[in-house]
Design a protein around this motif. Structure first.
Motif, PDB file in Angstrom:
ATOM      1  N   ASN A   5     -24.393 -42.703-112.383  1.00  0.00           N
ATOM      2  CA  ASN A   5     -25.447 -41.800-111.477  1.00  0.00           C
ATOM      3  C   ASN A   5     -26.787 -42.577-111.594  1.00  0.00           C
ATOM      4  OD1 ASN A   5     -26.470 -39.847-109.782  1.00  0.00           O
ATOM      5  ND2 ASN A   5     -26.835 -38.395-111.584  1.00  0.00           N
ATOM      6  N   GLY A   6     -27.090 -43.101-112.935  1.00  0.00           N
ATOM      7  CA  GLY A   6     -28.430 -43.740-113.227  1.00  0.00           C
ATOM      8  C   GLY A   6     -28.605 -45.130-112.086  1.00  0.00           C
ATOM      9  N   ASP A   7     -27.264 -45.787-112.189  1.00  0.00           N
ATOM     10  CA  ASP A   7     -26.977 -46.985-111.571  1.00  0.00           C
ATOM     11  C   ASP A   7     -27.519 -46.669-109.813  1.00  0.00           C
ATOM     12  OD1 ASP A   7     -26.939 -48.556-113.649  1.00  0.00           O
ATOM     13  OD2 ASP A   7     -24.665 -48.386-113.465  1.00  0.00           O
ATOM     14  N   GLN A   8     -26.908 -45.721-109.436  1.00  0.00           N
ATOM     15  CA  GLN A   8     -27.130 -45.208-108.035  1.00  0.00           C
ATOM     16  C   GLN A   8     -28.684 -44.903-107.814  1.00  0.00           C
ATOM     17  OE1 GLN A   8     -24.919 -45.677-105.666  1.00  0.00           O
ATOM     18  NE2 GLN A   8     -26.453 -44.986-104.233  1.00  0.00           N
ATOM     19  N   LYS A   9     -29.265 -44.084-108.887  1.00  0.00           N
ATOM     20  CA  LYS A   9     -30.579 -43.968-108.661  1.00  0.00           C
ATOM     21  C   LYS A   9     -31.578 -45.128-108.377  1.00  0.00           C
ATOM     22  CE  LYS A   9     -30.800 -39.459-111.003  1.00  0.00           C
ATOM     23  NZ  LYS A   9     -31.554 -38.950-112.307  1.00  0.00           N
ATOM     24  N   GLY A  10     -30.943 -46.186-109.258  1.00  0.00           N
ATOM     25  CA  GLY A  10     -31.800 -47.485-109.216  1.00  0.00           C
ATOM     26  C   GLY A  10     -31.481 -48.039-107.541  1.00  0.00           C
ATOM     27  N   LEU A  11     -30.413 -48.168-107.116  1.00  0.00           N
ATOM     28  CA  LEU A  11     -30.200 -48.413-105.605  1.00  0.00           C
ATOM     29  C   LEU A  11     -30.916 -47.735-104.881  1.00  0.00           C
ATOM     30  CD1 LEU A  11     -28.706 -50.364-103.806  1.00  0.00           C
ATOM     31  CD2 LEU A  11     -26.804 -48.781-103.613  1.00  0.00           C
ATOM     32  N   ASN A  12     -31.099 -46.327-104.760  1.00  0.00           N
ATOM     33  CA  ASN A  12     -31.614 -45.615-103.935  1.00  0.00           C
ATOM     34  C   ASN A  12     -33.117 -45.833-104.156  1.00  0.00           C
ATOM     35  OD1 ASN A  12     -29.315 -44.311-103.036  1.00  0.00           O
ATOM     36  ND2 ASN A  12     -29.466 -42.816-104.257  1.00  0.00           N
ATOM     37  N   ASP A  81     -39.473 -46.413-106.660  1.00  0.00           N
ATOM     38  CA  ASP A  81     -39.209 -44.834-106.343  1.00  0.00           C
ATOM     39  C   ASP A  81     -39.690 -44.123-107.721  1.00  0.00           C
ATOM     40  OD1 ASP A  81     -39.147 -42.257-105.595  1.00  0.00           O
ATOM     41  OD2 ASP A  81     -37.119 -42.462-104.820  1.00  0.00           O
ATOM     42  N   LYS A  82     -41.097 -43.735-107.733  1.00  0.00           N
ATOM     43  CA  LYS A  82     -41.437 -43.114-109.200  1.00  0.00           C
ATOM     44  C   LYS A  82     -40.731 -41.923-109.415  1.00  0.00           C
ATOM     45  CE  LYS A  82     -44.673 -46.223-109.644  1.00  0.00           C
ATOM     46  NZ  LYS A  82     -44.363 -47.701-109.616  1.00  0.00           N
ATOM     47  N   SER A  83     -40.123 -41.216-108.300  1.00  0.00           N
ATOM     48  CA  SER A  83     -39.442 -40.042-108.469  1.00  0.00           C
ATOM     49  C   SER A  83     -38.407 -40.097-109.343  1.00  0.00           C
ATOM     50  CB  SER A  83     -39.304 -39.320-107.548  1.00  0.00           C
ATOM     51  OG  SER A  83     -38.326 -39.911-106.582  1.00  0.00           O
ATOM     52  N   GLN A  84     -37.764 -41.366-109.390  1.00  0.00           N
ATOM     53  CA  GLN A  84     -36.509 -41.643-110.227  1.00  0.00           C
ATOM     54  C   GLN A  84     -36.440 -41.534-111.839  1.00  0.00           C
ATOM     55  OE1 GLN A  84     -33.564 -41.588-108.443  1.00  0.00           O
ATOM     56  NE2 GLN A  84     -34.943 -41.470-106.589  1.00  0.00           N
ATOM     57  N   GLY A  85     -37.717 -41.224-112.210  1.00  0.00           N
ATOM     58  CA  GLY A  85     -37.802 -41.043-113.733  1.00  0.00           C
ATOM     59  C   GLY A  85     -37.899 -42.115-114.526  1.00  0.00           C
ATOM     60  N   GLU A  86     -36.981 -41.910-115.575  1.00  0.00           N
ATOM     61  CA  GLU A  86     -36.830 -43.021-116.434  1.00  0.00           C
ATOM     62  C   GLU A  86     -36.524 -44.428-116.084  1.00  0.00           C
ATOM     63  OE1 GLU A  86     -34.350 -41.982-119.865  1.00  0.00           O
ATOM     64  OE2 GLU A  86     -35.234 -39.842-120.123  1.00  0.00           O
ATOM     65  N   VAL A  87     -35.549 -44.648-115.165  1.00  0.00           N
ATOM     66  CA  VAL A  87     -35.132 -45.696-114.561  1.00  0.00           C
ATOM     67  C   VAL A  87     -36.408 -46.485-114.136  1.00  0.00           C
ATOM     68  CG1 VAL A  87     -33.980 -46.763-113.008  1.00  0.00           C
ATOM     69  CG2 VAL A  87     -32.834 -45.274-114.364  1.00  0.00           C
ATOM     70  N   SER A  88     -37.290 -45.763-113.161  1.00  0.00           N
ATOM     71  CA  SER A  88     -38.193 -46.452-112.499  1.00  0.00           C
ATOM     72  C   SER A  88     -39.349 -46.657-113.380  1.00  0.00           C
ATOM     73  CB  SER A  88     -38.867 -45.399-111.383  1.00  0.00           C
ATOM     74  OG  SER A  88     -39.370 -44.427-111.620  1.00  0.00           O
ATOM     75  N   ASP A  89     -39.617 -45.919-114.388  1.00  0.00           N
ATOM     76  CA  ASP A  89     -40.672 -45.998-115.595  1.00  0.00           C
ATOM     77  C   ASP A  89     -40.223 -47.193-116.439  1.00  0.00           C
ATOM     78  OD1 ASP A  89     -41.881 -43.679-114.728  1.00  0.00           O
ATOM     79  OD2 ASP A  89     -41.174 -42.480-116.576  1.00  0.00           O
ATOM     80  N   TYR A  90     -39.026 -47.420-116.517  1.00  0.00           N
ATOM     81  CA  TYR A  90     -38.549 -48.493-117.733  1.00  0.00           C
ATOM     82  C   TYR A  90     -39.028 -49.866-116.628  1.00  0.00           C
ATOM     83  CZ  TYR A  90     -35.804 -52.118-119.629  1.00  0.00           C
ATOM     84  OH  TYR A  90     -35.479 -53.388-120.329  1.00  0.00           O
ATOM     85  N   LEU A  91     -38.355 -49.844-115.400  1.00  0.00           N
ATOM     86  CA  LEU A  91     -38.607 -51.079-114.452  1.00  0.00           C
ATOM     87  C   LEU A  91     -39.958 -51.195-114.308  1.00  0.00           C
ATOM     88  CD1 LEU A  91     -35.659 -50.730-112.054  1.00  0.00           C
ATOM     89  CD2 LEU A  91     -35.734 -52.218-113.821  1.00  0.00           C
ATOM     90  N   ASN A  92     -41.001 -50.489-114.177  1.00  0.00           N
ATOM     91  CA  ASN A  92     -42.273 -50.597-113.862  1.00  0.00           C
ATOM     92  C   ASN A  92     -43.033 -51.000-115.119  1.00  0.00           C
ATOM     93  OD1 ASN A  92     -44.716 -50.178-112.242  1.00  0.00           O
ATOM     94  ND2 ASN A  92     -45.229 -48.779-114.095  1.00  0.00           N
TER      95      ASN A  92
END
Length: 132
Positions: A5-12, A81-92
């Protein structure tokens, strides 16, 4: 690695925004996932060119190629997409650190910093290919 699910969030997270930017510039892209893959590959290509320029003591090309890598990483930050939480925070955080390393590599002519960035982007590319 199986898609989670987290990977899909990353794609979205990347998908529509990055694709829209390239669509506006009339660049044909198969999919948003392919676009991210191409951006990661671009960083690797430009870093290799920057490293060659450093080894050749070509300051103009060193600056040119590191600036191209930095531009890609800045683009990757801008489409998160900052709304994706931890994944986007980590990548940022990861992307911004890579920008710092690329800047240092350019200023100091430091190929070890370029190698460090390339190692990160090789891992990101591999992980991205496994999830898409």
């Amino acid at each position: 690695m199986k898609e989670t699910n987290g990977d899909q969030k990353g794609l979205n997270m990347y998908g529509s925004s990055a694709h829209n930017i390239y669509a506006q510039n009339n660049v044909g892209i198969e999919s948003p996932a392919k676009l991210i893959e191409m951006l990661y590959e671009g960083v690797l290509r430009f870093n290799a060119q920057a490293k060659k320029a450093i080894n050749d003591k070509n300051i103009e090309k060193k600056i040119y190629w590191t600036n191209r890598s930095i531009a890609i990483v800045v683009e990757l930050v801008s489409v998160l997409d900052k709304s994706q939480g931890e994944v986007s925070d980590y990548l940022n955080g990861l992307y911004n650190y890579q920008i710092q390393l690329l800047t240092t590599a350019s200023l100091r002519g430091d190929t070890t910093k370029l190698d460090e960035v390339s190692t990160v982007f090789k891992a990101l590319l591999e992980a991205w290919r496994e999830t898409t």
